[in-house]
Enzyme design. Structure first.
Site, short mmCIF file in Angstrom:
data_model
loop_
_atom_site.label_atom_id
_atom_site.label_comp_id
_atom_site.label_asym_id
_atom_site.label_seq_id
_atom_site.Cartn_x
_atom_site.Cartn_y
_atom_site.Cartn_z
N THR A 1 0.84 -1.20 0.00
CA THR A 1 0.00 0.00 0.00
C THR A 1 0.87 1.24 0.00
O THR A 1 1.98 1.23 0.50
CB THR A 1 -0.90 0.04 1.25
OG1 THR A 1 -1.80 -1.06 1.22
CG2 THR A 1 -1.73 1.31 1.32
N THR A 2 0.33 2.31 -0.57
CA THR A 2 0.89 3.64 -0.36
C THR A 2 -0.25 4.59 -0.07
O THR A 2 -1.17 4.72 -0.88
CB THR A 2 1.66 4.15 -1.59
OG1 THR A 2 2.65 3.19 -1.98
CG2 THR A 2 2.33 5.48 -1.29
#
Length: 211
Positions: free
Chosen positions: A10-11
């Site tokens: 994830t970012t």
């Protein structure tokens, strides 16, 4: 506990501006090397002018979203006012810490606008809370995102400028982090309104970025 073992794939990014905040996330969900979803939701509205981004276990994140939604609505019914951002962050911090022996594998950004102005808090899986006064990033792509945020952020940024910066930071992370990718989900919160950007609007901004 090694958070890096779990907080991956994830970012998410948070930017505090003069007139509000921006929260953004890419939408790829992975299971090991397998791309499980290209439209995963990682930015949730939890009150009228408050939102939360999630990195880590999807099931744990969804449970926390349900919990904080209920608690914030109960607070509003009892007191006839919304919880502050700090109050919501403290609630989540206490809950996560109470489960420290069986931790929920998540990292959260909680941000919005309240009577004290715009703000963002970052919480780890054990409930550690740090107020990020200006910029925040979580997930496996956060080092690349921070590279953009720290280089281009200004304290006098408006929401419009912060929006472009958040998308640029996520876009940069997806080019280097194989667990981040696909579409970008963006929420803008000012004292007037909560707004989730239309996918076409995000694509237009993303297309204008330097290659």
């Amino acid at each position: 506990m090694d958070n890096d073992k779990y907080l991956k794939g994830t970012t998410t990014v948070g930017v505090v501006c003069t007139d509000g905040i921006v929260l953004a996330s890419e939408q790829r969900a992975t299971m090991g090397n397998f791309i499980a979803s290209k439209t995963a939701k990682k930015v949730y509205q939890i009150d009228d002018l408050v939102a939360m981004t999630t990195a880590g276990s999807v099931g744990d994140a969804q449970q926390l979203v349900r919990l904080v939604n209920v608690e914030s609505q109960l607070y509003k019914m009892r007191r006839n006012e919304s919880m502050t951002i700090k109050g919501i962050a403290t609630l989540m911090s206490n809950f996560l810490n109470s489960n420290r022996y069986y931790p929920m594998m998540v990292q959260l950004l909680i941000g919005g606008v309240d009577k004290n102005g715009p703000g963002i808090y970052s919480l780890d899986a054990l409930g550690g809370s740090i107020e990020e006064t200006r910029i925040s990033a979580t997930g496996s792509g956060s080092p690349m995102a921070y590279g953009v945020l720290e280089d281009q952020y200004r304290e006098d940024m408006t929401v419009k400028e912060g929006l472009d910066l958040a998308i640029r930071a996520i876009h940069n992370a997806t080019k280097r982090d194989s667990a981040s990718g696909e579409n970008i989900d963006v929420v803008v919160i000012t004292k007037e309104a909560f707004r989730r950007l239309d996918p076409e609007e995000v694509k237009s901004i993303r297309a204008s970025l330097p290659k």
